[in-house]
Structure formats: C-alpha cells, structure tokens
Enzyme design. Sequence first.
Site, PDB file in Angstrom:
ATOM      1  N   CYS A  13       0.841  -1.190   0.000  1.00  0.00           N
ATOM      2  CA  CYS A  13       0.000   0.000   0.000  1.00  0.00           C
ATOM      3  C   CYS A  13       0.880   1.246   0.000  1.00  0.00           C
ATOM      4  O   CYS A  13       1.850   1.270   0.744  1.00  0.00           O
ATOM      5  CB  CYS A  13      -0.880   0.008   1.244  1.00  0.00           C
ATOM      6  N   PRO A  14       0.616   2.303  -0.770  1.00  0.00           N
ATOM      7  CA  PRO A  14      -0.558   2.414  -1.634  1.00  0.00           C
ATOM      8  C   PRO A  14      -0.299   1.974  -3.076  1.00  0.00           C
ATOM      9  O   PRO A  14      -1.144   2.174  -3.921  1.00  0.00           O
ATOM     10  CB  PRO A  14      -0.822   3.927  -1.606  1.00  0.00           C
TER      11      PRO A  14
END
Lengths: 75, 268
Positions: A13-14
């Site tokens: 992430c992200p």
Amino acid sequence: MATYQLDITKEHCPMTFVKTKVELSKLSGGDILEVNLLKGEPLDNVPRSAAEQGHEVLKISQVEEDVYQVIIKKK
Amino acid sequence: MIMNEQQIERYSRHIILSNVGVEGQEKILDGKVLIIGAGGLGSPAALYLAAAGVGTIGIIDGDVVDRTNLQRQVIHFTPDIGKPKVISAKEKIELMNPDVKVNAYQDLVVASNISEYISEYDFIIDGTDNFPTKFLINDACVLNGKAFSHGGIIRFSGQTLTYTPGNTCYRCVFHEPPPKGSVPSCSQAGVLGAIAGMLGTIQAAEALKYLTGTGELLTNRLYYFDTLKNNYRTIDVKRSDDCPVCGKHPTISELQDIEMPACDLKQL
C-alpha cells in the site's frame, strides 16, 4: 471488451491501488481487469477503492492460500 | 507523456486521487507555469509545483538573495545570499525533481516584455509585492487571454483571486493602483513568514487544479484570511462593466508601465 491481467502480489500500500489505477487507465470503458493480490490490506482496499472511483467489482475469488483475484470492469 | 515506474511511485498520491489520477498527473507533467517573483509567494509556489511534477516552470525575478529574504522566502538558503534568486530557485527545483524543466529569467517584467514571457505558459502566478506590477500582470493576462493567480500578503493576512478568461479580473475589483505611499509595502509593514507560505501554496494548488481541470477555481471569488483573528472567508466579486481592461468600454488596450519608486521594485 478485452480482458487484461495484473499481478500486484509483490506491491505494498498504496502502490497496490496505484498500479491498479495505472493499468485501468490504459483500458477502455467496459474492459475487464483481473487483479491478483494478497489477502489482508490489498484485498481490503483495492476492491473498495476501485468501486469508490466508479469501477465495477464483478467478482472476488481465492486462487491460492494467500492470493485472491479481483475482477474489475472499467467504468 | 507516459509515466515510467519511478514517476508512478513519485506521483502515487496524486494518481490515487479520483479527481487527478493518471490522466491528471500527465497533464501536470505536460503543464507550463510561470512564476513572477521568486520571493515570499513564489518560493512555496515553486517548491510545490516542482514537487507536483509541473513539466516546465518559468521563474522571473531580477533580484539577488539577501539576508532579509530568508525569514519567508523558503526556496533560498543562507549560502545563497548574493546569488540571483532565479538561479537559487532553479538549483533547488532541480535537486528536488529532475522531471521539471526550469526556465530562469533574471529580469523584471515590464510592459514591453511581459506578453512574450507569458505567451509560452498555461498559467501565471503573481508573486510580486508591488501594485504597478500586479496591475501589469492582470492587464497582460486579460489582453492575452491567460489564466493567472493574484496573490497579496501583508502582516498577518493574505488575499488571492484566480482569473480565467471571461471571469472577474483583478482590475474589476481594484480599479487602479492605490496612490503611492497610501498602502504600506511588506518591507514597511512587515509580514509573518508563514503567511507567505499559506498564500503561495494556495496559488500553487490553483495552478494544479487549473492544469488538471479539477474542481472549482477561485474565480469570481476573492479569498481573504486574517490569521491574527483566524478569519477565513471568500467574498463574491463580480465582473465590472466599468472595468478599464475587461469592461464594456475598455480604456486599456495596450500595456503601459506605471511609474514606481525603485524601492518598491523588490519582490516580497
């Protein structure tokens, strides 16, 4: 309507959703993107973010112990 | 422009935004913004536009860095004292983001050169602190159909307005420069350094929204804030039929320099 594949099992992430968005941006409306991702954070966030941004999540299925496939239809 | 892997990482927080995305970031990378004045407003504007990946940033300023600038002109560092501001700014931007091409113009904008400078850019940022130049930038942008962000700061307050063709211009609101000496300049009145950061950063955000076509700009609205009392508000401002440059019977059809004392030429 073409179908494309994307593997983001090595992303964190992200970048998981970023890579999904970059791939979707190359597709035409109605095309299908099959995204392989890990359970946990990617599985929690990528389908939700894709739906929030107007794409349609058609199906989520388990393909390996830790790996899921999310099928997204581009808006 | 197709982004490479490093760019996808660098701009990932923009790409995630539903209103920006890959397409918006590509527009930013193709965008050209001209910053007039590498001072209090121009410094934060330049830093954020560079970080955002604006493909071409032009900076015009005739000054060199001096010690009194450093309290708010955050693109310049102590060892830059004596260096032309545009060179100091260009060096920082190039260190920050190799995607950005910087055009450094060590010059002052005047009636005879401003149209040529702005012609190569999509959006203009007014980072000056003297009224004659603010009006010159407005008139040049109106006459050449260019979008720009007006910004002004003093003491603890700031104001900004975005102009795009067809909307309220700076002159619609403030017909002409105030009489000399009636309004103190920042060097006389002082300014809290952080105010320059607040206002210049709003101007950068407006430029990025303009480039990406995102959201509502500060057109036909003047944003004003006073941090001393923490009042923040927008004031609706209408186009004026009597505006000397964009009204029904304009009296300004070509650019003219307005005389100004040399001490007012210093950027913020």
